[in-house]
Structures are given as C-alpha cells and as structure tokens.
Design a protein around this motif. Structure first.
Motif, PDB file in Angstrom:
ATOM      1  N   UNK A 174       1.279  -4.620   1.771  1.00 32.79           N
ATOM      2  CA  UNK A 174       1.756  -3.611   2.722  1.00 32.79           C
ATOM      3  C   UNK A 174       2.540  -2.519   2.002  1.00 32.79           C
ATOM      4  N   UNK A 175       3.481  -2.940   1.114  1.00 33.66           N
ATOM      5  CA  UNK A 175       4.327  -1.956   0.440  1.00 33.66           C
ATOM      6  C   UNK A 175       3.507  -1.064  -0.473  1.00 33.66           C
ATOM      7  N   UNK A 176       2.506  -1.664  -1.162  1.00 38.57           N
ATOM      8  CA  UNK A 176       1.701  -0.847  -2.062  1.00 38.57           C
ATOM      9  C   UNK A 176       0.800   0.103  -1.290  1.00 38.57           C
ATOM     10  N   UNK A 177       0.351  -0.316  -0.095  1.00 38.24           N
ATOM     11  CA  UNK A 177      -0.546   0.556   0.662  1.00 38.24           C
ATOM     12  C   UNK A 177       0.218   1.681   1.344  1.00 38.24           C
ATOM     13  N   UNK A 178       1.533   1.528   1.468  1.00 40.23           N
ATOM     14  CA  UNK A 178       2.300   2.566   2.156  1.00 40.23           C
ATOM     15  C   UNK A 178       2.309   3.872   1.374  1.00 40.23           C
ATOM     16  N   UNK A 179       2.278   3.755   0.023  1.00 45.15           N
ATOM     17  CA  UNK A 179       2.337   4.985  -0.768  1.00 45.15           C
ATOM     18  C   UNK A 179       0.955   5.577  -1.020  1.00 45.15           C
ATOM     19  N   UNK A 180      -0.093   4.829  -0.651  1.00 44.09           N
ATOM     20  CA  UNK A 180      -1.437   5.357  -0.886  1.00 44.09           C
ATOM     21  C   UNK A 180      -1.749   6.468   0.105  1.00 44.09           C
ATOM     22  N   UNK A 181      -2.746   7.301  -0.251  1.00 42.04           N
ATOM     23  CA  UNK A 181      -3.134   8.365   0.673  1.00 42.04           C
ATOM     24  C   UNK A 181      -3.776   7.741   1.903  1.00 42.04           C
TER      25      UNK A 181
END
Lengths: 296, 198
Positions: A174-181
């Motif tokens: 979840x945390x890593x996907x939050x910064x993705x476009x």
C-alpha cells in the motif's frame, strides 16, 4: 458428539465409520501404530483378543485416519476448547507481540555487542545457550553467524501465524503504491504483494533445500515479521523523505531486517559451512525491497 | 397469522445456544463475499477492495478456526511444528458433546451444528462460482488472484474441520462403546467376524 441414529444425522461420515472402527476397538493398548490392523486390508489372525480393553480413547485407530491428512487426536497441553473468547484473543495477541519483540530486538546484534563489551555472552540467549556458549568457551572467538545459527529456536516462534506477514505485506504494498502515478498504482500494489510472497517462498525453499530443520510456514512467518523495518522505510518514502537522507537510513533499516532475519532463523539448523549460501537470498530479498522503497 | 413453532435443528438464530458467536461467524463469512461482489461491481479501486477483502477473509479464517469451531461444534484444529526436525503435523481436538448424564458432557445444539456445516461447505462453493463469473465477465485477471487466496483460505478450513469431525467421531465412538456397555457387543462382533473370516 454421540453416535447419531443413522439417517437423521446430516453427517456424511456416520455410515462410513461404523464398520471400520469396530474392528479396531479391540486392539490392545500396548500395540503401537504399526501393529494396529489396517481396516482396508483383510484382518489377520494374529490380532490378540486378550488385550487390556481399558484404554479405549488413547491409541485411536489412526491408521485409516491418516490416509489423506496425517494428524493426531488429542487434548491440548492446556485445555483450550472451552475457554472464553477473551482468553483466546489475548493469548494470540501475546504470541504476535512475542514475535514482534524478537524482531525489534534482534538477538544477534545484542549478542555481538555484549560479547565485545566484556564477554558476558551466553546469558542473553534463551535455550541456545549451552551449545553456543560451549562453542565460544572452547574456541574463544566472537559470536559470528555460524554460532548464532547453531543456537536453538525460541519457544515463541514455534507456533507460527500469518498475521505478521499478511499485515506487513499489505502495508508495504500500500505504502509503495501510494507514491506511484495513478495509472500504475494497481500494478505496483499487486507487483509488490506478489514479490513479497514469492520472495518469502524462494528464501524458504532455499533454506529447506540446504537441510534446514524448519517448516515452510514457520520460515514464511519469520521472514514476514522481519519486514517490519522495511515497512518503516516504505513509510518514510511515502512521506517523501529527501533522497540524501534516505541512503544512510535505509541501509540501517535493511541491516536491521537482515540481523533480525538471521538471528531468528538461527534454529533452522542450516549446516555450518553453508550459512552464507542460506542467508544470501535473504540478503538479496531485503536489498531488493529496500531499493524499491528507495526509488519510489 | 401465527408463525409455525421452530423445531430443533431449524435454521433460526433464536434456537442457537451461542447466538452472538453464530452471528459473528455468519457475519464474517458473508461480509467478505459481499464486499468482493459489491467492490468488483461498483468500483474500480482494486487496492481498496483487495485489502479490505483480504483482511475480512483473514478475520473469518481466524474466527472460524479458533472461536466459532470450538464454540459451535466443539471442534478445534491446529498445525504444530516439531522443533527438532521441522516437520509439521495436524492436531485435532474435540469436546465430548454426547449430552450423556454419566460423563456430564454438554449436548450439541442441532441448529448451531447445521449452520456451521452449511456455512463451512457453502463458502468455497460461492468462491468457485465467483471465479467462474469473473472469467466470464472478462475481468482483469488480477481479480482472480484475490479469489485464489480466498479459495485457499476457505478450503483449508473446510478440509481441516471435516477431518477434525472424523477424528472426533472415532474417539466418541470408542468412548460411547465403553460407557453404554456396547463394548461387549463390539467385542463379540469383532470376534465373530474374525472367526468367520479365519
């Protein structure tokens, strides 16, 4: 459950069991599992009918029950079947906390520091002491990975659960996907999720193949809990920590994960001169996830 | 119009001896399914649906394994690891629910039992149906991963509990034979069959 009158019970096994069990009821209790008759084969004449029949509960006719899922029927060391819901919940929460504690204070790091401080080694570890302490006394050297890996696994880690791996894996994804476009969010999320589980499985398979005495889920459980420092790293990335500050912080966090992983997997009995090979995939796994946190 | 009096074993929560346990049990079971269905129908936010459904499934798994199983039908299973060898094996525990006066055992509530086994076997079936539906609707294959996880979790519990039930019947058959003097009968029966086959 009592014997139901056949026909009224909704259980499909009733009719199945009746005929098979009665033959085994008269096996003597001094027979071990190999002596019990296998009801699928014709019974031989050697079965003595003079045995002591008192013990009807304990040596169950297990030979036929073991066919698809091997198991045993018994009472737990502490009787848990009629305890209150609260007891169950608090016991399991404590078990999770015990595992978290092992990750937060990795014994390997602690042991190394204490040893350097004044040779106090031996007291800081649980039941691995006698063996590892003996090693150190004889060889008189620093506790390296070899010695730690020979130590026993602590009792709290024997009962595995998958809460830690699940929660940390979800948090990391979840945390890593939050910064993705925005159009890549789903791909990043599922990619990290799959990467974590596949990575845990590969590292475990490696340890198993090297002859480690650890069950599959136990190892997955431990590796899952040691993801905690990397979740912290992912959190720092999600709040946009500057790149320069990331380098030292993330190296420390990866080292923390690795130290926890090595010290907890200690009891897996990986053969002495293969420790490097066993730990290397774990190292790659943590560094890979750390890099993902770094670039996101 | 007067409602018919519920009979023992009917699927009515008022007949249950553990209504709250039963309610939570059915709640967890249904909510994970429902959240997935509604989520896949009405929202494109895969991440949210995935996380919530997984957490509901995990809660359902834990609740069924550790609480509902032993309170509703007196069965419990767990997996134990032998630290020396690293082998794991299944352990099954069951409560004597024969209701017999001699042993003072509690009796099994028929409604709880029916609810429990119905929900246990229906859940994997529902997920299989949803898997077929998602293939037919040509959903993004990513949704299938969620269904696979759901199937693994629910089928594990179903297998383990049906196994546990089999074990418990083996042990209760043995003890009921002891209590009711059926021992002599089964001994004689065994003797007879052996004589004839010998």
């Amino acid at each position: 459950m009592a014997m139901m009158p056949s026909g009224t019970s909704g259980n499909p096994y009733d009719s199945l069991n009746n005929t098979q069990i009665e033959q085994d009821l008269i096996d003597p209790d001094d027979a071990n599992i190999n002596d019990l008759d296998d009801p699928t084969e014709p019974t031989s004449d050697r079965a003595p009918l003079t045995g002591n029949i008192q013990n009807s509960r304990n040596p169950l006719p297990q030979s036929y029950l073991n066919s698809s899922i091997p198991g045993e029927d018994r009472r737990a060391p502490q009787n848990t079947i009629d305890e209150s819901v609260w007891d169950t919940l608090s016991r399991d929460v404590m078990a999770v906390w015990e595992k978290m504690r092992q990750v937060l204070w990795p014994k390997y790091l602690l042991g190394g520091f204490l040893q350097r401080g004044g040779g106090l080694g031996g007291a800081e570890r649980g039941e691995g002491d006698s063996l590892a302490g003996g090693f150190r006394g004889i060889a008189g050297r620093w506790p390296d990975a070899d010695v730690v890996l020979q130590g026993g696994m602590s009792e709290g880690l024997r009962d595995w659960d998958l809460w830690g791996p699940l929660v940390f894996c979800l948090l990391l994804s979840l945390l890593l996907s939050m910064t993705a476009s925005s159009e890549q969010k789903t791909v990043v999320f599922s990619g990290v999720f799959a990467l974590v589980w596949v990575g845990e499985a590969v590292v475990t398979a490696q340890i198993k193949l090297l002859g480690g005495n650890i069950s599959f889920f136990q190892s997955v459980c431990i590796i899952g809990y040691t993801l905690f420092p990397l979740v912290v790293a992912a959190l720092l990335s999600a709040v946009h920590l500057p790149m320069i500050a990331r380098i030292p912080v993330y190296i420390v966090l990866i080292g923390w994960s690795l130290a926890a992983g090595i010290s907890i997997l200690g009891g897996s009995g990986v053969v002495k001169n293969r420790v490097g090979i066993a730990v290397y995939p774990l190292f790659v796994f943590y560094v890979g996830l750390g890099c993902l946190c770094f670039i996101s | 119009m007067e409602r018919p009096q519920p009979r023992a074993g009917d699927l009515s929560w008022r007949l249950s001896s553990h209504p709250i346990t039963l309610l939570f049990f059915l709640g967890f079971r249904i909510s994970s399914l429902l959240f997935y269905i509604l989520g896949s129908l009405f929202t494109e936010n895969f991440i949210l649906v995935f996380i919530v459904t997984i957490l509901l499934l995990a809660a359902d798994f834990y609740y069924l394994k550790n609480i509902a199983g032993r309170r509703l039908v007196g069965l419990r299973w767990w997996n134990e690891v032998n630290t020396a060898s690293g082998d794991s094996h299944w352990v099954f525990e069951s409560q004597d629910r024969s209701g017999s006066a001699e042993s003072g055992a509690p009796s099994q509530n028929a409604t709880d039992k029916r609810f429990f086994w119905l929900a246990l076997y229906a859940q994997p079936a529902w997920w299989v149906v949803l898997a077929i539906v998602s293939v037919v609707r040509l959903l993004n294959p990513i949704w299938l991963s969620l269904i696979v996880i759901a199937l693994i979790l629910t089928i594990t519990n179903t297998l383990a509990f049906s196994r546990c039930d089999k074990f418990s019947q083996a042990s209760s058959l043995a003890s009921s034979a002891m209590y009711s003097g059926g021992m002599a009968k089964s001994l004689a029966g065994g003797l007879f069959s052996r004589l004839f086959r010998g």
